[in-house]
Design an enzyme around this catalytic site. Structure first.
Site, PDB file in Angstrom:
ATOM      1  N   GLY A 124      37.510  35.263  34.324  1.00 63.03           N
ATOM      2  CA  GLY A 124      36.920  35.193  35.665  1.00 63.03           C
ATOM      3  C   GLY A 124      35.640  35.990  35.784  1.00 63.03           C
ATOM      4  O   GLY A 124      35.426  36.662  36.789  1.00 63.03           O
TER       5      GLY A 124
ATOM      6  N   ASN B 106      32.668  34.882  36.147  1.00 64.65           N
ATOM      7  CA  ASN B 106      31.541  34.145  36.734  1.00 64.65           C
ATOM      8  C   ASN B 106      31.128  34.639  38.116  1.00 64.65           C
ATOM      9  O   ASN B 106      30.075  34.276  38.619  1.00 64.65           O
ATOM     10  CB  ASN B 106      31.835  32.634  36.775  1.00 64.65           C
TER      11      ASN B 106
ATOM     12  N   GLY C  55      31.996  37.927  41.438  1.00 67.39           N
ATOM     13  CA  GLY C  55      32.732  39.099  41.912  1.00 67.39           C
ATOM     14  C   GLY C  55      32.717  40.261  40.936  1.00 67.39           C
ATOM     15  O   GLY C  55      31.725  40.535  40.255  1.00 67.39           O
ATOM     16  N   ILE C  56      33.856  40.935  40.864  1.00 65.79           N
ATOM     17  CA  ILE C  56      33.965  42.164  40.062  1.00 65.79           C
ATOM     18  C   ILE C  56      33.777  41.862  38.570  1.00 65.79           C
ATOM     19  O   ILE C  56      33.112  42.608  37.851  1.00 65.79           O
ATOM     20  CB  ILE C  56      35.345  42.820  40.330  1.00 65.79           C
ATOM     21  N   GLY C  57      34.354  40.739  38.130  1.00 68.17           N
ATOM     22  CA  GLY C  57      34.243  40.371  36.712  1.00 68.17           C
ATOM     23  C   GLY C  57      32.802  40.144  36.296  1.00 68.17           C
ATOM     24  O   GLY C  57      32.364  40.560  35.214  1.00 68.17           O
TER      25      GLY C  57
ATOM     26  N   SER D 228      45.723  46.154  41.702  1.00 72.52           N
ATOM     27  CA  SER D 228      45.188  46.383  43.043  1.00 72.52           C
ATOM     28  C   SER D 228      46.079  47.404  43.729  1.00 72.52           C
ATOM     29  O   SER D 228      47.260  47.561  43.362  1.00 72.52           O
ATOM     30  CB  SER D 228      45.219  45.078  43.835  1.00 72.52           C
TER      31      SER D 228
ATOM     32  N   TYR E  34      51.039  38.336  46.351  1.00 73.21           N
ATOM     33  CA  TYR E  34      49.883  38.950  45.684  1.00 73.21           C
ATOM     34  C   TYR E  34      50.247  40.381  45.252  1.00 73.21           C
ATOM     35  O   TYR E  34      50.021  40.777  44.106  1.00 73.21           O
ATOM     36  CB  TYR E  34      48.676  38.947  46.630  1.00 73.21           C
TER      37      TYR E  34
HETATM   38  N1  LIG Z   1      37.933  42.325  45.834  1.00 77.50           N
HETATM   39  C1  LIG Z   1      38.811  43.289  46.064  1.00 77.50           C
HETATM   40  O1  LIG Z   1      38.736  44.009  47.074  1.00 77.50           O
HETATM   41  C2  LIG Z   1      39.917  43.556  45.076  1.00 77.50           C
HETATM   42  C3  LIG Z   1      40.785  44.633  45.353  1.00 77.50           C
HETATM   43  C4  LIG Z   1      41.799  44.906  44.457  1.00 77.50           C
HETATM   44  C5  LIG Z   1      41.947  44.144  43.320  1.00 77.50           C
HETATM   45  N2  LIG Z   1      41.117  43.096  43.074  1.00 77.50           N
HETATM   46  C6  LIG Z   1      41.330  42.320  41.842  1.00 77.50           C
HETATM   47  O2  LIG Z   1      40.114  42.237  41.131  1.00 77.50           O
HETATM   48  C7  LIG Z   1      40.077  41.014  40.390  1.00 77.50           C
HETATM   49  C8  LIG Z   1      38.757  40.322  40.632  1.00 77.50           C
HETATM   50  O3  LIG Z   1      38.671  40.037  42.009  1.00 77.50           O
HETATM   51  P1  LIG Z   1      37.296  39.657  42.746  1.00 77.50           P
HETATM   52  O4  LIG Z   1      37.250  40.442  43.982  1.00 77.50           O
HETATM   53  O5  LIG Z   1      36.170  39.705  41.794  1.00 77.50           O
HETATM   54  O6  LIG Z   1      37.625  38.142  43.159  1.00 77.50           O
HETATM   55  P2  LIG Z   1      36.684  36.840  43.185  1.00 77.50           P
HETATM   56  O7  LIG Z   1      35.292  37.199  43.518  1.00 77.50           O
HETATM   57  O8  LIG Z   1      37.415  35.861  44.030  1.00 77.50           O
HETATM   58  O9  LIG Z   1      36.712  36.368  41.658  1.00 77.50           O
HETATM   59  C9  LIG Z   1      37.898  35.908  41.075  1.00 77.50           C
HETATM   60  C10 LIG Z   1      37.588  35.342  39.709  1.00 77.50           C
HETATM   61  O10 LIG Z   1      38.804  34.782  39.181  1.00 77.50           O
HETATM   62  C11 LIG Z   1      38.523  33.454  38.751  1.00 77.50           C
HETATM   63  N3  LIG Z   1      39.692  32.570  38.778  1.00 77.50           N
HETATM   64  C12 LIG Z   1      40.455  32.243  39.844  1.00 77.50           C
HETATM   65  N4  LIG Z   1      41.373  31.336  39.485  1.00 77.50           N
HETATM   66  C13 LIG Z   1      41.184  31.077  38.168  1.00 77.50           C
HETATM   67  C14 LIG Z   1      41.807  30.211  37.227  1.00 77.50           C
HETATM   68  N5  LIG Z   1      42.807  29.407  37.556  1.00 77.50           N
HETATM   69  N6  LIG Z   1      41.345  30.202  35.953  1.00 77.50           N
HETATM   70  C15 LIG Z   1      40.304  30.992  35.591  1.00 77.50           C
HETATM   71  N7  LIG Z   1      39.666  31.814  36.431  1.00 77.50           N
HETATM   72  C16 LIG Z   1      40.102  31.854  37.716  1.00 77.50           C
HETATM   73  C17 LIG Z   1      37.466  32.966  39.721  1.00 77.50           C
HETATM   74  O11 LIG Z   1      36.826  31.822  39.198  1.00 77.50           O
HETATM   75  P3  LIG Z   1      36.279  30.631  40.192  1.00 77.50           P
HETATM   76  O12 LIG Z   1      34.877  31.016  40.548  1.00 77.50           O
HETATM   77  O13 LIG Z   1      36.358  29.432  39.327  1.00 77.50           O
HETATM   78  O14 LIG Z   1      37.182  30.596  41.365  1.00 77.50           O
HETATM   79  C18 LIG Z   1      36.568  34.207  39.762  1.00 77.50           C
HETATM   80  O15 LIG Z   1      35.746  34.262  38.646  1.00 77.50           O
HETATM   81  C19 LIG Z   1      41.291  40.212  40.821  1.00 77.50           C
HETATM   82  O16 LIG Z   1      42.292  40.346  39.844  1.00 77.50           O
HETATM   83  C20 LIG Z   1      41.736  40.877  42.107  1.00 77.50           C
HETATM   84  O17 LIG Z   1      43.125  40.771  42.284  1.00 77.50           O
HETATM   85  C21 LIG Z   1      40.095  42.782  43.936  1.00 77.50           C
END
Ligand SMILES: NC(=O)c1ccc[n+]([C@@H]2O[C@H](COP(=O)([O-])OP(=O)(O)OC[C@H]3O[C@@H](n4cnc5c(N)ncnc54)[C@H](OP(=O)(O)O)[C@@H]3O)[C@@H](O)[C@H]2O)c1
Length: 370
Positions: free
Chosen positions: A88, A90, A92-94, A216, A243
């Site tokens: 992931g 592409n 956000g955090i990744g 998280s 979640y």
């Molecule tokens: N944001 C927060 O406040 C927060 C807080 C605590 C923990 N986290 C954790 O941090 C991590 C990253 O979160 P984020 O905030 O960066 O979220 P995000 O911006 O929604 O990004 C999520 C990433 O996961 C990918 N993904 C989703 N479903 C997938 C699938 N079936 N196969 C492959 N890739 C998939 C998405 O790809 P697409 O673009 O294709 O959807 C995107 O690249 C997550 O594990 C989340 O639980 C986030």
């Protein structure tokens, strides 16, 4: 020259990232000032001041409940020759994590489900980091076959991974994958479980490798738990509860993995990370209704940090020399912390960790995982 331009943009991002905190402090100061001058001011000014106080109070919420203002990892490293596989990556955090690691010279492979989104991300990571050694692989975590295919392709390319970052995560509504599992359960835990195990089994993680799984703070709130007889949450479904459960699974998985690695004498470490409350598209999962999301956007901006700050604890987990031999720990805000809720006692619950591992292994059809 690359280092100079990187630190310039680093300083710019640091300034931008600290803006919400400064803004909150400004609002609190305005509130305090109007209290001081309360004799001299009108009712309407008082109301405004009250609002300032309310908004400024989120400084306290942020400090005491969301882990405090997020820190920058702040160190530079030479990662030339190191391979990073990040799920992931592409957005956000990744994406931010991939950008920073690319800046340090690592070879980056982002594993994403959409070719279009992945190639756009690769272009921006390359242009930000001035590192051309950035590529993507297709991975749909809703399909176990896709995980197998990815590992087969990486095997053919003889890839040796130094940093495996299990980053992708969702909090979507109830749906079922083609493998018959709940989507949240499979994306957040099961497919990452399979990916990690396949890479380890094929010796594709270097001896000094680090495995980092994005958990998280939700792992410890809202009664998050692991029910071994109902990991798909078929009995009682609540989206955000699920979640939290899967984020608790990330910690339990990491702890058991670190124990297993230690037992076989491996120096590979496995740690979990809470990135903070971060302003990414993940908000679409937290508040699915676009209108409510739009209306609550100002609050969201104040309560969250930008994605570059969300990447810092992952960078710390990957790069900090202090963590060279630390495994099975939970990292929050660039510090090793004790998880909360049920996870506090997880390290003592060997039976739960072992059983959870066994069930996961059975689900992915791998009997001889590590
Ligand atoms: N944001 C927060 O406040 C927060 C807080 C605590 C923990 N986290 C954790 O941090 C991590 C990253 O979160 P984020 O905030 O960066 O979220 P995000 O911006 O929604 O990004 C999520 C990433 O996961 C990918 N993904 C989703 N479903 C997938 C699938 N079936 N196969 C492959 N890739 C998939 C998405 O790809 P697409 O673009 O294709 O959807 C995107 O690249 C997550 O594990 C989340 O639980 C986030």
């Amino acid at each position: 020259p690359r280092r100079r331009s990187a630190s310039h943009s680093f300083a710019r991002e640091r300034r931008r990232a600290s803006f919400p905190m400064k803004f909150n402090l400004f609002l609190s100061a305005c509130g305090a000032a109007s209290y001081y001058f309360r004799e001299q001011i009108s009712h309407s000014t008082w109301i405004t001041a009250g609002c300032f106080f309310l908004v400024g109070a989120n400084v306290l919420v942020n400090e005491f409940f969301l882990g405090g203002s997020r820190k920058y990892y702040g160190k530079t490293h030479d990662c030339t020759g190191d391979v990073v596989l990040i799920t992931g990556g592409n957005k956000g955090i990744g994406f931010e994590t991939a950008k920073e690691l690319a800046k340090f010279g690592a070879q980056i492979i982002i594993a994403c489900r959409s070719e279009r989104r992945a190639s756009t991300a690769v272009r921006s990571i390359r242009s930000y980091s001035k590192n051309d050694n950035v590529s993507y692989e297709i991975l749909d975590l809703e399909s176990l076959k896709s995980v197998h295919d990815l590992v087969d392709r990486l095997t053919k390319k003889k890839i040796q991974i130094r940093y495996l970052i299990n980053n992708a995560g969702v909090a979507i509504e109830k749906s079922t994958t083609i493998d018959g599992f709940n989507s949240q359960f499979q994306i957040n835990h099961l497919s990452h479980f399979l990916l990690t195990n396949l890479l380890l089994k094929r010796n594709m993680i270097t001896d000094n490798g680090r495995i980092i799984s994005l958990s998280s703070l939700a792992h410890g709130v809202g009664g998050a738990d692991i029910h071994l007889d109902d990991l798909n949450s078929t009995r009682s479904w609540k989206r955000l509860k699920m979640y939290g459960n899967t984020k608790l699974m990330n910690i339990v998985f990491t702890n058991e993995l670190s124990r297993k690695l230690l037992r076989i004498g491996s120096k590979i470490t496995a740690n979990s990370v809470h990135p903070g409350a971060i302003d990414t598209d993940f908000s679409e999962h937290v508040v699915p209704n676009p209108w409510i999301r739009w209306l609550t956007r100002p609050i969201a901006i104040l309560l969250t940090d930008p994605p570059v700050l969300g990447a810092q604890s992952t960078l710390f987990a990957a790069l900090s020399p202090d963590l060279e031999t630390k495994s099975g720990v939970y990292i929050d805000n660039c510090k090793v912390k004790r998880p909360v809720g049920k996870a506090q006692n997880i390290p003592k619950h060997y039976k739960l960790m072992e059983d959870f591992w066994e069930v996961s292994a059975k689900f992915v059809g791998q009997s001889n995982v590590i």
